[in-house]
Motif scaffolding. Structure first.
Motif: not given
Length: 217
Positions: A49-59, A145-150
């Motif tokens: 995956g990439g730096r700021f991709d989505s995951t199952s935690c935040d699709p 971290w991306a998910h947290w910022i979002r």
């Protein structure tokens, strides 16, 4: 390597940058897909995956681009390509561009993104240059971290903007499909540059040359 968890709540206000309607974006993507198509597939939480991709935690659907062709090439084709200790030009493996092209797009409406460009921007999200400069081994952490910022910029943040790791004077960005309106990205009328053609490879070599790189024979 700041492998620490984000705080429960931010102590500062994340910086907002607005990309106006008409802004041009450049994207390296699979020739099988339209240039304006968001990637709908979440990455694994830990692998690839990439730096700021989505995951199952935040699709969410996501789309990476640059504000210039050089930014788009640097963040994709030059990704993690080391310099040759002998001083020879770096060689970009042909597999890195096989089946890929560069498309020019334009924003049909303005977009608000979280700015992660300056030290102050990064400090506002409790981070430093590691977030936007670290290599792929740390991407599971940057995704978290991306998910947290979002979460703490919901609903206004439609993406992130940062300085390209390959060329800090250039800007890279990611857009989030769940916060962007339909039809946000439109073609500019320019033909895509297909790296499978001799013309496309010549164009790519011209972009790579100032970065002391070229396509492998």
């Amino acid at each position: 390597m700041p492998h620490y968890r984000p705080p429960a709540e931010p102590r500062a206000t994340p910086a907002k940058a607005t990309l106006p309607a008409g802004t041009r974006l450049y994207r390296v993507h699979s020739a099988r897909r339209d240039g304006g198509t968001f990637n709908p597939v979440p990455s694994h939480c830990l692998y690839g995956g990439g730096r700021f991709d989505s995951t199952s935690c935040d699709p969410y659907g996501y789309l990476y681009a640059g504000l210039t062709p050089s930014a788009a090439i640097g963040e994709s084709v030059l990704h993690s390509l080391p310099f040759d200790p002998s001083g020879a030009a770096r060689l970009v493996p042909r597999v890195a561009v096989t089946g890929r092209r560069l498309s020019a797009l334009r924003l049909t409406t303005s977009v608000d993104v979280v700015a992660l460009v300056t030290g102050q921007d990064l400090a506002a999200v409790h981070q430093d240059g590691w977030l936007v400069q670290t290599e792929a081994r740390d991407y599971p952490y940057t995704r978290d971290w991306a998910h947290w910022i979002r979460r703490h910029t919901d609903p206004w943040a439609q993406g992130f903007l940062w300085s390209s790791k390959r060329d800090p004077g250039e800007r890279a960005l990611v857009l989030f499909a769940d916060r962007c309106p339909p039809g946000l990205l439109a073609p500019t009328g320019e033909d895509p540059i297909d790296f499978a053609t001799p013309e496309g490879r010549d164009w790519l070599d011209r972009i790579l040359q100032p970065y002391h790189a070229r396509l492998a024979p």
